[in-house]
Design a protein around this motif. Structure first.
Motif, mmCIF file in Angstrom:
data_model
loop_
_atom_site.group_PDB
_atom_site.id
_atom_site.type_symbol
_atom_site.label_atom_id
_atom_site.label_comp_id
_atom_site.label_asym_id
_atom_site.label_seq_id
_atom_site.Cartn_x
_atom_site.Cartn_y
_atom_site.Cartn_z
ATOM 1 N N ASP A 206 0.855 -1.142 -0.507
ATOM 2 C CA ASP A 206 -0.421 0.174 0.124
ATOM 3 C C ASP A 206 0.336 1.323 -0.430
ATOM 4 O OD1 ASP A 206 -2.141 -1.110 -0.130
ATOM 5 O OD2 ASP A 206 -2.882 -0.853 2.109
ATOM 6 N N LYS B 272 2.411 1.523 -3.677
ATOM 7 C CA LYS B 272 1.560 2.141 -4.313
ATOM 8 C C LYS B 272 0.604 3.928 -4.016
ATOM 9 C CE LYS B 272 -1.606 -1.475 -5.198
ATOM 10 N NZ LYS B 272 -2.907 -2.711 -4.836
ATOM 11 N N HIS B 273 0.894 3.869 -3.512
ATOM 12 C CA HIS B 273 0.862 5.514 -2.571
ATOM 13 C C HIS B 273 1.995 6.016 -2.827
ATOM 14 C CE1 HIS B 273 -1.149 8.743 -0.731
ATOM 15 N NE2 HIS B 273 0.069 9.169 -0.261
ATOM 16 N N LEU C 277 3.917 -7.254 -6.085
ATOM 17 C CA LEU C 277 3.226 -5.696 -7.011
ATOM 18 C C LEU C 277 3.896 -6.326 -8.229
ATOM 19 C CD1 LEU C 277 4.025 -2.783 -4.996
ATOM 20 C CD2 LEU C 277 2.136 -3.547 -5.937
ATOM 21 N N ASP D 103 0.385 -5.901 -9.729
ATOM 22 C CA ASP D 103 0.478 -4.458 -10.368
ATOM 23 C C ASP D 103 1.615 -3.839 -10.430
ATOM 24 O OD1 ASP D 103 -0.521 -1.327 -10.549
ATOM 25 O OD2 ASP D 103 -1.185 -1.110 -8.991
ATOM 26 N N ALA E 19 3.333 0.119 -10.398
ATOM 27 C CA ALA E 19 3.276 0.101 -9.432
ATOM 28 C C ALA E 19 4.344 -0.068 -8.560
ATOM 29 C CB ALA E 19 2.006 -0.053 -8.318
ATOM 30 N N GLN E 20 5.114 -0.552 -9.322
ATOM 31 C CA GLN E 20 6.916 -1.504 -8.428
ATOM 32 C C GLN E 20 7.767 -0.056 -8.324
ATOM 33 O OE1 GLN E 20 8.490 -5.429 -10.361
ATOM 34 N NE2 GLN E 20 7.524 -4.137 -11.581
#
Length: 422
Positions: free
Chosen positions: A163, A166-167, A191, A195, A198-199
């Motif tokens: 999280d 990602k932020h 990730l 996603d 978002a890495q």
């Protein structure tokens, strides 16, 4: 309820020793005694002062103490600590230098959850602030977290890191220090499948037990010789009625501190005897070397029981990260899926907690990552603490980490501040 009694007994003993220290300090400084100078009274007051401070610090969260910094314009700029994300078990902090243009280097420092507060990385934060926008994971003391907040184990820790990454976005550079290195690697791999965009841009692992069996130490030996049942029975207690987390199962900070101190009992004993002597002679101060170190070292936090037990079982005993067999919520996490995140490992040649060989093992797991995206460094004279704080970090490791960040940045940094600055 049976575990609340020993928890409250430990707190009672700590509180009693703090009170005895305060009483001795006051008695030794009683004005009437000045008419009859006696070295014993001077020593009593000195013992009381050191004892009171020692036991008081054990339940006090240290402040960051980063008020301002001098920038290239020659002016002092206020450093503001803001909570970017707030979660029950930990927050994401940002140290913003007011009045300064944002730095293109965005760094996430992943602090350990291993008994001490994130403030253990204070000097690391200070050293990176001139060149970077610095974010830090600030883990909470489990005794202050209500039972209603639920559990927190290694999988939850990993998802917290997911999280946070990602932020902050894909231009962030993650630096995981010591205990969280395996879970930061797992979060990046998570990730990579869930996603990929978002890495983070890079991942630096400093002194972490990626493969604890690669170079055994006292820590790894302990993990192999005790059973999980023994650990649960002897190390886990319930938080007493004094705190918000009443009833929560934890590995108490005071019990952890006893273990820390016993590993180098003679050295710690000599340090406190010498400090008492220095206080008696009037040679000590609030911010001398002893107090600066022990104010931080003695400040310990309770760890969620499920996090401690799952770390021992899954990271050390089963070596799930080293075997690439870690999973989150039943989903396998394949470290080989990391293909475009540059990874660097840093180890200390004299590290007796996470010995050389344990951290660099991460590079062998990165089967999908090109060799030109991998790097490693062993600092010849550094111990465990020295690889992220002190002279070895400032003069040797930090410049290498910043060069690694620059080489793998999506944003090109502006003219950097002096990298050898403290």
């Amino acid at each position: 309820m049976r575990f609340m009694i020993p928890y409250d007994m430990m707190e009672t003993l700590r509180n009693t020793n703090q009170w005895l220290g305060a009483s001795a300090k006051t008695l030794g400084a009683y004005p009437a005694f000045a008419a009859l100078p006696n070295p014993a009274l001077t020593w009593l007051a000195a013992w009381g002062e050191v004892t009171e401070r020692t036991f008081e610090r054990m339940v006090t969260k240290p402040g960051w103490g980063i008020k301002s910094m001098t920038c290239e314009d020659g002016k002092d700029h206020v450093v503001q600590k803001t909570h970017v994300l707030e979660r029950p078990f930990g927050d994401l902090l940002h140290f913003e230098v007011l009045g300064r243009a944002p730095r293109p280097r965005k760094v996430l420092l992943v602090a350990p959850m291993s008994g001490h507060y994130a403030t253990l990385l204070r000097s690391t934060v200070i050293s990176l602030l001139p060149d970077c926008e610095v974010y830090v994971t600030d883990w909470h003391n489990a005794r202050d977290i209500p039972v209603s907040a639920g559990k927190f184990d290694v999988e939850d820790y990993t998802l917290y890191l997911v999280d946070f990454m990602k932020h902050l976005g894909p231009d962030v550079h993650v630096i995981a220090i010591c205990q969280p290195a395996p879970l930061a690697l797992a979060a990046t791999a998570y990730l990579a499948e869930e996603d990929p965009k978002a890495q983070p841009s890079s991942l630096t692992l400093i002194g972490g037990p990626i493969d604890p069996n690669a170079a055994p130490t006292e820590v790894t030996d302990f993990g192999r010789t005790v059973t999980m049942g023994m650990l649960e029975e002897t190390m886990i207690q319930r938080v007493g009625f004094k705190y918000k987390g009443v009833g929560r199962l934890v590995y108490p900070g005071l019990l952890q501190l006893a273990s820390f101190m016993s590993m180098n009992a003679e050295r710690h004993t000599n340090a406190f005897v010498n400090q008492i002597t220095n206080v008696a002679r009037g040679e000590a101060s609030d911010f001398d070397k002893h107090n600066s170190f022990y104010d931080e070292y003695l400040a310990v936090m309770d760890m969620p029981a499920e996090f401690y037990l799952s770390t021992v079982e899954r990271v050390f005993k089963e070596a799930e990260i080293a075997a690439n067999a870690f999973s989150v919520n039943g989903k396998p996490v394949d470290i080989g899926k990391i293909t475009n995140v540059a990874v660097k490992t840093v180890e200390g040649a004299k590290d007796d907690i996470s010995a050389p060989g344990q951290c660099v093992a991460a590079l062998d797991l990165l089967t999908g990552l090109p060799d030109d995206k991998k790097a490693s460094h062993v600092e010849p004279e550094a111990g465990h603490y020295g690889i992220f704080a002190g002279k070895s970090w400032r003069n040797n490791i930090r410049p290498l980490v910043l060069d690694f960040i620059d080489a793998n940045s999506r944003k090109k940094p502006r003219k950097a501040a002096n990298r050898n600055a403290a």
